[in-house]
Structure formats: structure tokens, C-alpha cells
Design a protein around this motif. Structure first.
Motif, PDB file in Angstrom:
ATOM      1  N   UNK A 111       0.841  -1.205   0.000  1.00  0.00           N
ATOM      2  CA  UNK A 111       0.000   0.000   0.000  1.00  0.00           C
ATOM      3  C   UNK A 111       0.871   1.248   0.000  1.00  0.00           C
ATOM      4  N   UNK A 112       1.899   1.249   0.848  1.00  0.00           N
ATOM      5  CA  UNK A 112       2.824   2.371   0.903  1.00  0.00           C
ATOM      6  C   UNK A 112       3.581   2.511  -0.414  1.00  0.00           C
ATOM      7  N   UNK A 113       3.980   1.378  -1.000  1.00  0.00           N
ATOM      8  CA  UNK A 113       4.696   1.412  -2.277  1.00  0.00           C
ATOM      9  C   UNK A 113       3.822   2.018  -3.373  1.00  0.00           C
ATOM     10  N   UNK A 114       2.542   1.643  -3.415  1.00  0.00           N
ATOM     11  CA  UNK A 114       1.630   2.223  -4.411  1.00  0.00           C
ATOM     12  C   UNK A 114       1.469   3.724  -4.189  1.00  0.00           C
ATOM     13  N   UNK A 115       1.377   4.124  -2.931  1.00  0.00           N
ATOM     14  CA  UNK A 115       1.223   5.545  -2.615  1.00  0.00           C
ATOM     15  C   UNK A 115       2.436   6.341  -3.069  1.00  0.00           C
ATOM     16  N   UNK A 116       3.633   5.827  -2.808  1.00  0.00           N
ATOM     17  CA  UNK A 116       4.855   6.529  -3.205  1.00  0.00           C
ATOM     18  C   UNK A 116       4.976   6.609  -4.728  1.00  0.00           C
ATOM     19  N   UNK A 117       4.584   5.534  -5.424  1.00  0.00           N
ATOM     20  CA  UNK A 117       4.630   5.542  -6.879  1.00  0.00           C
ATOM     21  C   UNK A 117       3.648   6.563  -7.447  1.00  0.00           C
ATOM     22  N   UNK A 118       2.457   6.623  -6.859  1.00  0.00           N
ATOM     23  CA  UNK A 118       1.461   7.595  -7.328  1.00  0.00           C
ATOM     24  C   UNK A 118       1.934   9.022  -7.093  1.00  0.00           C
ATOM     25  N   UNK A 119       2.584   9.280  -5.958  1.00  0.00           N
ATOM     26  CA  UNK A 119       3.099  10.616  -5.673  1.00  0.00           C
ATOM     27  C   UNK A 119       4.250  10.975  -6.615  1.00  0.00           C
ATOM     28  N   UNK A 120       5.028   9.978  -7.004  1.00  0.00           N
ATOM     29  CA  UNK A 120       6.192  10.224  -7.843  1.00  0.00           C
ATOM     30  C   UNK A 120       5.790  10.574  -9.269  1.00  0.00           C
ATOM     31  N   UNK A 121       4.901   9.768  -9.857  1.00  0.00           N
ATOM     32  CA  UNK A 121       4.609   9.914 -11.277  1.00  0.00           C
ATOM     33  C   UNK A 121       3.146  10.220 -11.584  1.00  0.00           C
ATOM     34  N   UNK A 122       2.332  10.417 -10.578  1.00  0.00           N
ATOM     35  CA  UNK A 122       0.920  10.750 -10.781  1.00  0.00           C
ATOM     36  C   UNK A 122       0.232   9.723 -11.679  1.00  0.00           C
ATOM     37  N   UNK A 123       0.410   8.448 -11.355  1.00  0.00           N
ATOM     38  CA  UNK A 123      -0.208   7.365 -12.110  1.00  0.00           C
ATOM     39  C   UNK A 123      -1.189   6.633 -11.201  1.00  0.00           C
ATOM     40  N   UNK A 124      -2.139   5.964 -11.816  1.00  0.00           N
ATOM     41  CA  UNK A 124      -3.128   5.179 -11.075  1.00  0.00           C
ATOM     42  C   UNK A 124      -2.481   3.885 -10.593  1.00  0.00           C
ATOM     43  N   UNK A 125      -2.478   3.676  -9.289  1.00  0.00           N
ATOM     44  CA  UNK A 125      -1.794   2.514  -8.728  1.00  0.00           C
ATOM     45  C   UNK A 125      -2.673   1.693  -7.792  1.00  0.00           C
ATOM     46  N   UNK A 126      -3.946   2.016  -7.702  1.00  0.00           N
ATOM     47  CA  UNK A 126      -4.793   1.402  -6.680  1.00  0.00           C
ATOM     48  C   UNK A 126      -4.849  -0.112  -6.800  1.00  0.00           C
ATOM     49  N   UNK A 127      -4.829  -0.630  -8.021  1.00  0.00           N
ATOM     50  CA  UNK A 127      -4.999  -2.067  -8.215  1.00  0.00           C
ATOM     51  C   UNK A 127      -3.761  -2.741  -8.785  1.00  0.00           C
ATOM     52  N   UNK A 128      -2.642  -2.040  -8.759  1.00  0.00           N
ATOM     53  CA  UNK A 128      -1.417  -2.641  -9.290  1.00  0.00           C
ATOM     54  C   UNK A 128      -0.938  -3.776  -8.394  1.00  0.00           C
ATOM     55  N   UNK A 129      -0.639  -4.940  -8.957  1.00  0.00           N
ATOM     56  CA  UNK A 129      -0.021  -6.005  -8.164  1.00  0.00           C
ATOM     57  C   UNK A 129       1.439  -5.656  -7.888  1.00  0.00           C
ATOM     58  N   UNK A 130       2.080  -6.478  -7.067  1.00  0.00           N
ATOM     59  CA  UNK A 130       3.469  -6.218  -6.696  1.00  0.00           C
ATOM     60  C   UNK A 130       4.369  -6.177  -7.931  1.00  0.00           C
ATOM     61  N   UNK A 131       4.191  -7.136  -8.837  1.00  0.00           N
ATOM     62  CA  UNK A 131       5.022  -7.149 -10.038  1.00  0.00           C
ATOM     63  C   UNK A 131       4.754  -5.930 -10.910  1.00  0.00           C
ATOM     64  N   UNK A 132       3.496  -5.473 -10.943  1.00  0.00           N
ATOM     65  CA  UNK A 132       3.170  -4.273 -11.699  1.00  0.00           C
ATOM     66  C   UNK A 132       3.839  -3.040 -11.117  1.00  0.00           C
ATOM     67  N   UNK A 133       3.920  -2.976  -9.794  1.00  0.00           N
ATOM     68  CA  UNK A 133       4.618  -1.864  -9.149  1.00  0.00           C
ATOM     69  C   UNK A 133       6.087  -1.876  -9.541  1.00  0.00           C
TER      70      UNK A 133
END
Length: 351
Positions: A111-133
Motif C-alpha cells: 500500500x505504501x509502495x503504491x502511494x509513493x509511486x502515485x506521488x512520484x509519477x501521478x499514475x493510477x496505482x490502486x490495483x497494481x499487483x506487486x510485479x506491476x509496481x
């Protein structure tokens, strides 16, 4: 002098990284907005005037300042080059994002990893699996390493070889920024943004980026798995990257993926990509994609190697080991460039 200017800029940036919101970037954003407002009135030719005001003008000012400092002495010219490189280079502007996401995944906090990725690149990450992240992080890290580090170094060295000091670095970063910024402003519905202006800026950026992109791709190939990187490079022209905005950046992305033992093309991110997937007998593209690794709501969990997507598709999971390989790859490429620049400078000095 070029070598020590690069080393000085990188060392200062490691100790005091330039924040994303800083006066220099803010001033340049105002210049880009001013150029778009005052030099476009619906006529195609005026878009080039706006681009010249936003890119050529600051580049020329930096070159003139360097020539003025050089006429005074080597020390002012060196300090000016180091200062401009400090502003244009941005290794820490993306490396700390990678570190934060990696640390979150290390402890299983997706969850934290998705949040950091969304803050970094402004991409939709809510349903990304671990490999997708992991895939998103690797792709964005590769392109940012090119746009903020290797491409800047190549452009700086070309400008220095022409006697213009750090003007090449400014030309590279400014042209990349206005192409991306004006494109984003058009997507946001900026009424003052001419329809053709972002496209014209993108076309010039493609041309400017041609040599730096291939130099970066070659660096990754030499510093990593050379055979796989070259094989990916050959395929990149026909299967561009999913997030690379130009064919040149697709070459960078493909080479970096091969250097860390990942195949090309990249994961399938949308229905257009699904339609390109070769379907085994009796299956449609969607079923073939499911067999190749499984599609989530916003991405694909695995990379499907093109040579095995026919009868018995196999998948290569993007994992933490690939991110660790990428971090090592970037550092080896930086050290390789530093050694090359030092060798050339020392040879020139003794001759």
C-alpha cells in the motif's frame, strides 16, 4: 575541466539535492508559460517562435555567460559549468523515490509502495499487483536516469566540445521539459495552448534526443547484459515501450531491460497492446494475454517474451532482483562515463 565540473555537480547534488520545487524551475516554468501565451496565435509558424523563446533563449544566455567567464579565466568558467550542471543534473530527484518504494516492498508494505509511486509519477496505482509496481518503478527509473543524468552528460560534453560550455545540457533539459510540460498543459485543457505547439516541441525534442538516447542505450548495454540489451535494442523500433514518449526513449528502455535480463517488448498495458499479442490457435488476444501472465485492472503482472507467446507462453516475473540489478547498472554506467571523461581529459592535457 569538464570532468571536474561533472564530479563537483554530482557531489554537491548528493549532499544538497535540488528540490523539485525550487526558484530556478519555477522561473523556467514561468518562461515556458510566457512563451506559449505571447508567441502563438493559431499560426503553425509561431509555434517555433514560442519554442525558441523557451529553449533557444536560455541556452544562448548560458553560452554567452560561459564565453564571458572564459575570457576572464578558467576558474569562473569552471564554476559556471558546475553551477549549471548542478541545476540540470537530477540524480537525487528520482533516486530517493526508488529507495522509498524498494524499502516499502522489502517489508511487504505494498500500500505504501503504491502511494509513493502515485506521488512520484501521478499514475493510477490502486490495483497494481506487486510485479506491476516493480515494472512501473523500473520503467520510470530508466527514463528518468536518461532524462536527468546520462542524456544531460552527453549533451553537456557535446556543447563543451563545441566551446559552448554547459549550453548543451541546458538545451537538452529545456527541450525535454517544454515538450512534456506543454503536452500536459494541453491535456489539462489550457485554452492558451495552441494545438500544434506541444507537437512541434515534441518533434524538436525527438531530434535533439537522438544522439543522447543512443549513447545512454549503449552505456546500459556495456554495463549490463550486452547480448540481451542489443537484442532488445533491435526489437525496439517495431515494438516501442508502453510509457516511452519517443522511439529514441523506447531504445533506452529496451536496452536497459535487456541489461538487467528482462525481455522486450514490455508488459501489455492497454487494449491496443492486447490486440498486438499473437494469439495461439483457437484463442483471441484477450485469452492469449491471460495465458501470458494475467491482466489486472490497470496493468499486467508479468513480461511475456515474444518468442514464447505462441503455443505455450511463459512469463518472467518482474521482481526485486531486477530493481537491484538496475540500481547497480546505473551506478556502473555513471562510473564508466566518469572514467571515460577522465581518460579523455587526461590525454588531452598531457598532449
Amino acid at each position: 575541466m569538464a570532468f571536474f565540473a561533472i564530479v563537483c555537480a554530482l557531489l554537491i547534488e548528493q549532499v544538497y539535492p535540488l528540490p523539485l520545487h525550487n526558484p530556478v524551475y519555477h522561473l523556467y516554468r514561468q518562461l515556458a508559460d510566457w512563451a506559449a501565451r505571447n508567441f502563438t496565435a493559431g499560426k503553425p509558424g509561431q509555434g517555433w517562435l514560442a519554442w525558441a523563446a523557451a529553449v533557444v533563449l536560455p541556452t544562448a544566455l548560458v553560452a554567452v555567460a560561459y564565453l564571458g567567464f572564459e575570457s576572464v579565466g578558467w576558474l569562473p568558467a569552471w564554476l559556471w559549468s558546475a553551477a549549471v550542471l548542478f541545476v540540470t543534473l537530477g540524480f537525487r530527484q528520482f533516486s530517493h523515490h526508488i529507495t522509498g518504494i524498494r524499502d516499502a516492498l522489502d517489508v511487504g508494505d505494498e500500500i505504501r509502495a503504491r502511494q509513493l509511486l502515485a506521488e512520484w509519477k501521478s499514475v493510477e496505482t490502486a490495483h497494481l499487483p506487486r510485479s506491476g509496481i516493480m515494472r512501473q518503478v523500473i520503467e520510470h527509473a530508466v527514463l528518468d536516469a536518461h532524462r536527468h543524468v546520462f542524456g544531460v552528460l552527453v549533451a553537456f560534453l557535446i556543447g563543451a566540445a563545441l566551446g559552448l560550455g554547459p549550453a548543451g545540457a541546458v538545451l537538452f533539459r529545456a527541450s525535454e521539459y517544454v515538450a512534456r510540460y506543454w503536452r500536459e498543459q494541453r491535456k489539462l485543457g489550457d485554452g492558451q495552448m495552441a494545438d500544434t505547439l506541444p507537437d512541434q516541441a515534441q518533434a524538436v525534442w525527438n531530434w535533439i534526443n537522438w544522439i543522447p538516447a543512443r549513447a545512454t542505450a549503449a552505456s546500459f548495454a556495456v554495463a549490463g547484459n550486452f547480448e540481451q540489451a542489443v537484442d532488445n535494442w533491435r526489437q525496439a523500433a517495431s515494438t516501442p515501450g508502453t510509457i516511452a514518449s519517443t522511439d529514441a526513449e523506447a531504445v533506452v528502455l529496451a536496452s536497459a531491460m535487456g541489461a538487467v535480463d528482462l525481455p522486450w517488448p514490455l508488459a501489455l498495458d492497454n487494449q491496443q497492446d492486447l490486440a498486438r499479442l499473437p494469439a495461439p490457435a483457437g484463442r483471441g488476444p484477450a485469452e492469449a494475454a491471460d495465458a501470458a501472465g494475467g491482466v489486472s485492472e490497470t496493468g499486467v503482472e508479468a513480461y511475456a517474451a515474444p518468442e514464447v507467446t505462441q503455443a505455450a507462453p511463459a512469463a518472467i516475473t518482474v521482481g526485486m532482483q531486477h530493481l537491484q540489478l538496475l540500481v547497480g547498472l546505473v551506478w556502473r554506467a555513471i562510473l564508466m562515463w566518469g572514467g571515460l571523461i577522465a581518460l579523455v581529459g587526461f590525454t588531452s592535457w598531457i598532449s
